[in-house]
Design a protein around this motif. Structure first.
Motif, PDB file in Angstrom:
ATOM      1  N   PHE A  13     -19.504 -15.443 -21.140  1.00  0.00           N
ATOM      2  CA  PHE A  13     -19.214 -16.348 -20.134  1.00  0.00           C
ATOM      3  C   PHE A  13     -19.321 -15.593 -18.472  1.00  0.00           C
ATOM      4  O   PHE A  13     -18.606 -14.768 -18.292  1.00  0.00           O
ATOM      5  CB  PHE A  13     -18.260 -17.025 -20.038  1.00  0.00           C
ATOM      6  N   THR A  22     -16.526 -12.853 -18.695  1.00  0.00           N
ATOM      7  CA  THR A  22     -15.622 -12.866 -19.873  1.00  0.00           C
ATOM      8  C   THR A  22     -16.662 -12.419 -21.083  1.00  0.00           C
ATOM      9  O   THR A  22     -17.506 -13.486 -21.637  1.00  0.00           O
ATOM     10  CB  THR A  22     -14.968 -14.119 -20.413  1.00  0.00           C
ATOM     11  N   ALA A  24     -16.861 -13.069 -24.799  1.00  0.00           N
ATOM     12  CA  ALA A  24     -16.087 -13.897 -25.823  1.00  0.00           C
ATOM     13  C   ALA A  24     -16.614 -13.366 -27.241  1.00  0.00           C
ATOM     14  O   ALA A  24     -15.715 -13.458 -28.177  1.00  0.00           O
ATOM     15  CB  ALA A  24     -16.284 -15.335 -25.635  1.00  0.00           C
ATOM     16  N   SER A  44      -5.256 -16.054 -30.641  1.00  0.00           N
ATOM     17  CA  SER A  44      -5.701 -16.945 -29.513  1.00  0.00           C
ATOM     18  C   SER A  44      -6.688 -16.182 -28.579  1.00  0.00           C
ATOM     19  O   SER A  44      -6.208 -15.152 -28.287  1.00  0.00           O
ATOM     20  CB  SER A  44      -4.436 -17.358 -28.945  1.00  0.00           C
ATOM     21  N   GLY A  45      -7.665 -16.911 -28.271  1.00  0.00           N
ATOM     22  CA  GLY A  45      -8.437 -16.494 -27.216  1.00  0.00           C
ATOM     23  C   GLY A  45      -9.660 -15.442 -27.813  1.00  0.00           C
ATOM     24  O   GLY A  45     -10.328 -14.702 -26.917  1.00  0.00           O
ATOM     25  N   GLY A  47     -12.267 -16.235 -29.449  1.00  0.00           N
ATOM     26  CA  GLY A  47     -13.540 -16.525 -29.655  1.00  0.00           C
ATOM     27  C   GLY A  47     -14.055 -17.538 -30.621  1.00  0.00           C
ATOM     28  O   GLY A  47     -15.042 -17.984 -30.860  1.00  0.00           O
ATOM     29  N   LYS A  48     -12.929 -17.977 -31.404  1.00  0.00           N
ATOM     30  CA  LYS A  48     -13.221 -18.888 -32.562  1.00  0.00           C
ATOM     31  C   LYS A  48     -13.897 -20.338 -32.173  1.00  0.00           C
ATOM     32  O   LYS A  48     -15.254 -20.710 -32.691  1.00  0.00           O
ATOM     33  CB  LYS A  48     -11.814 -19.271 -33.211  1.00  0.00           C
ATOM     34  N   SER A  49     -13.246 -20.775 -31.008  1.00  0.00           N
ATOM     35  CA  SER A  49     -13.979 -22.168 -30.638  1.00  0.00           C
ATOM     36  C   SER A  49     -15.250 -21.780 -30.064  1.00  0.00           C
ATOM     37  O   SER A  49     -16.069 -22.720 -30.286  1.00  0.00           O
ATOM     38  CB  SER A  49     -13.361 -22.766 -29.553  1.00  0.00           C
ATOM     39  N   THR A  50     -15.758 -20.773 -29.441  1.00  0.00           N
ATOM     40  CA  THR A  50     -16.840 -20.386 -28.868  1.00  0.00           C
ATOM     41  C   THR A  50     -17.869 -20.189 -30.011  1.00  0.00           C
ATOM     42  O   THR A  50     -18.952 -20.789 -30.014  1.00  0.00           O
ATOM     43  CB  THR A  50     -16.996 -19.048 -27.988  1.00  0.00           C
ATOM     44  N   ARG A 213     -10.289 -10.472 -28.853  1.00  0.00           N
ATOM     45  CA  ARG A 213     -11.283 -10.477 -28.056  1.00  0.00           C
ATOM     46  C   ARG A 213     -11.680  -9.292 -27.623  1.00  0.00           C
ATOM     47  O   ARG A 213     -11.094  -8.505 -27.181  1.00  0.00           O
ATOM     48  CB  ARG A 213     -11.002 -11.630 -26.922  1.00  0.00           C
TER      49      ARG A 213
HETATM   50  N1  ADP Z   1     -16.673 -22.121 -20.742  1.00  0.00           N
HETATM   51  C1  ADP Z   1     -16.135 -21.036 -20.594  1.00  0.00           C
HETATM   52  N2  ADP Z   1     -16.064 -20.354 -19.385  1.00  0.00           N
HETATM   53  C2  ADP Z   1     -15.630 -19.208 -19.274  1.00  0.00           C
HETATM   54  N3  ADP Z   1     -14.735 -18.586 -20.246  1.00  0.00           N
HETATM   55  C3  ADP Z   1     -14.648 -19.231 -21.309  1.00  0.00           C
HETATM   56  C4  ADP Z   1     -15.185 -20.481 -21.672  1.00  0.00           C
HETATM   57  N4  ADP Z   1     -14.722 -20.806 -22.832  1.00  0.00           N
HETATM   58  C5  ADP Z   1     -14.280 -20.025 -23.425  1.00  0.00           C
HETATM   59  N5  ADP Z   1     -13.981 -18.999 -22.663  1.00  0.00           N
HETATM   60  C6  ADP Z   1     -13.232 -17.584 -22.601  1.00  0.00           C
HETATM   61  O1  ADP Z   1     -13.760 -17.067 -23.882  1.00  0.00           O
HETATM   62  C7  ADP Z   1     -12.727 -16.464 -24.559  1.00  0.00           C
HETATM   63  C8  ADP Z   1     -12.750 -17.030 -26.025  1.00  0.00           C
HETATM   64  O2  ADP Z   1     -12.298 -18.311 -26.057  1.00  0.00           O
HETATM   65  P1  ADP Z   1     -12.222 -19.363 -27.254  1.00  0.00           P
HETATM   66  O3  ADP Z   1     -13.428 -19.254 -27.797  1.00  0.00           O
HETATM   67  O4  ADP Z   1     -11.747 -20.742 -26.809  1.00  0.00           O
HETATM   68  O5  ADP Z   1     -11.075 -18.719 -28.032  1.00  0.00           O
HETATM   69  P2  ADP Z   1     -10.069 -19.296 -29.291  1.00  0.00           P
HETATM   70  O6  ADP Z   1     -10.754 -20.479 -29.829  1.00  0.00           O
HETATM   71  O7  ADP Z   1     -10.337 -18.177 -30.360  1.00  0.00           O
HETATM   72  O8  ADP Z   1      -8.682 -19.517 -28.791  1.00  0.00           O
HETATM   73  C9  ADP Z   1     -11.330 -16.658 -23.957  1.00  0.00           C
HETATM   74  O9  ADP Z   1     -11.020 -15.474 -23.248  1.00  0.00           O
HETATM   75  C10 ADP Z   1     -11.968 -17.964 -23.028  1.00  0.00           C
HETATM   76  O10 ADP Z   1     -11.073 -18.146 -21.780  1.00  0.00           O
END
Ligand code: ADP
Ligand code: MG
Length: 262
Positions: A13, A22, A24, A44-45, A47-50, A213
């Motif tokens: 990102f 970042t 991810a 947490s953080g 990259g699972k959601s990503t 991460r």
């Molecule tokens: N849209 C975005 N813009 C900038 N950074 C992002 C965005 N979405 C996620 N991140 C960053 O990417 C990393 C992974 O996030 P995420 O996939 O939400 O993690 P998880 O779901 O494992 O907790 C984190 O450091 C988060 O802050």
């Protein structure tokens, strides 16, 4: 058939203003076979959601490709149903109309929409609540509605991002049994993100652990527990052995996330 190939997916990102970018996801590969129920664990953080959002087509990867049955994924589609942690029902629509939403978008005749919606609502135990508004439902009921909405389109793939994360423990365990029962019946291909180790083992055919991460896949463990599975499996020796191993794997990554010494 619903076979997902995740190949070399990376995501960085861009940083806003003077913030650094970042990273991810490191290049990530995952082959998801038809009817696999994969749970993804990680701190947490990491990259699972990503990763899930890339598979959903909601996020464009920096590099790599996702294909579903050989076709590249570039945007969201009815072949992938999603449920998120936060309640994402349309508050102005009834429970039934929430479930009909995707069917209406696809031009399914109204009578058929209603029949499908009511069938899935009955399956998730919401018979009698079809005309309620989401605000009149408990959190567990809202997530069951969201699950019915995702299932109503009959997607080959279900993408679930901590869907039970906001629920109390007892409700959560019942929701796991409900989802597992649906999977045992319909055999969807499932990617399910959680940070709850018991939840991950109980439902999965495979548990994938992501590193701190930038996320990458650290280990991939087949869960060889018999089906149909009941909650009783959670007290078995086999379950405890999986739990011990996964607890150790996650702990190491969580310590890295917190910048502590192992
Ligand atoms: N849209 C975005 N813009 C900038 N950074 C992002 C965005 N979405 C996620 N991140 C960053 O990417 C990393 C992974 O996030 P995420 O996939 O939400 O993690 P998880 O779901 O494992 O907790 C984190 O450091 C988060 O802050
Ligand atoms: Mg997340």
């Amino acid at each position: 058939m619903s076979r997902l190939s995740i190949r070399g997916i990376e995501k960085t990102f861009p940083g806003r203003r003077r913030a650094a970018p970042t990273r991810a996801l490191e290049p990530t590969d995952l082959e998801v076979r038809d009817n696999d129920f994969i749970t993804i664990l990680g701190p947490s953080g990491c990259g699972k959601s990503t990763l899930l959002r890339v598979v959903a087509g909601l996020e464009t990867p920096t590099a790599g490709t996702v294909t579903l049955d050989g076709r590249p994924v570039t945007r969201p589609g009815p072949d992938r149903g999603m449920v998120f942690q936060s309640y994402t029902l349309f508050p102005w629509l009834s429970v039934r109309d929430n479930v009909c939403f995707g069917l209406r978008e696809r031009g399914v005749p109204r009578a058929e929409q209603l029949a499908i919606a009511d069938r899935y609502l009955a399956q998730v135990g919401l018979k009698g609540f079809e005309n309620h508004q989401p605000s009149q439902l408990s959190g567990g009921m809202q997530q069951r509605t969201a699950l019915a909405r995702a299932l109503a389109n009959d997607p080959g793939v279900l993408l679930l991002d901590e869907p039970f994360g906001a629920l109390d423990h007892q409700t959560r365990e019942l929701m796991q049994e409900l989802l597992l029962g649906i999977w045992e019946q319909h055999r969807k291909t499932v990617l399910f993100v959680t940070h709850d180790i018991d939840e991950a083992i109980f439902m999965a055919s495979r548990v994938v652990v992501m590193s701190a991460r930038p996320g990458r896949i650290k280990c991939d463990i087949a869960i060889d527990l018999p089906h149909p599975r009941s909650y009783k499996v959670k007290t078995s020796a086999a379950f405890a052995a999986y739990k011990e191993r996964l607890t150790e794997e996650i702990r190491v990554e969580t310590i890295k996330t917190l910048n502590m010494e192992a």
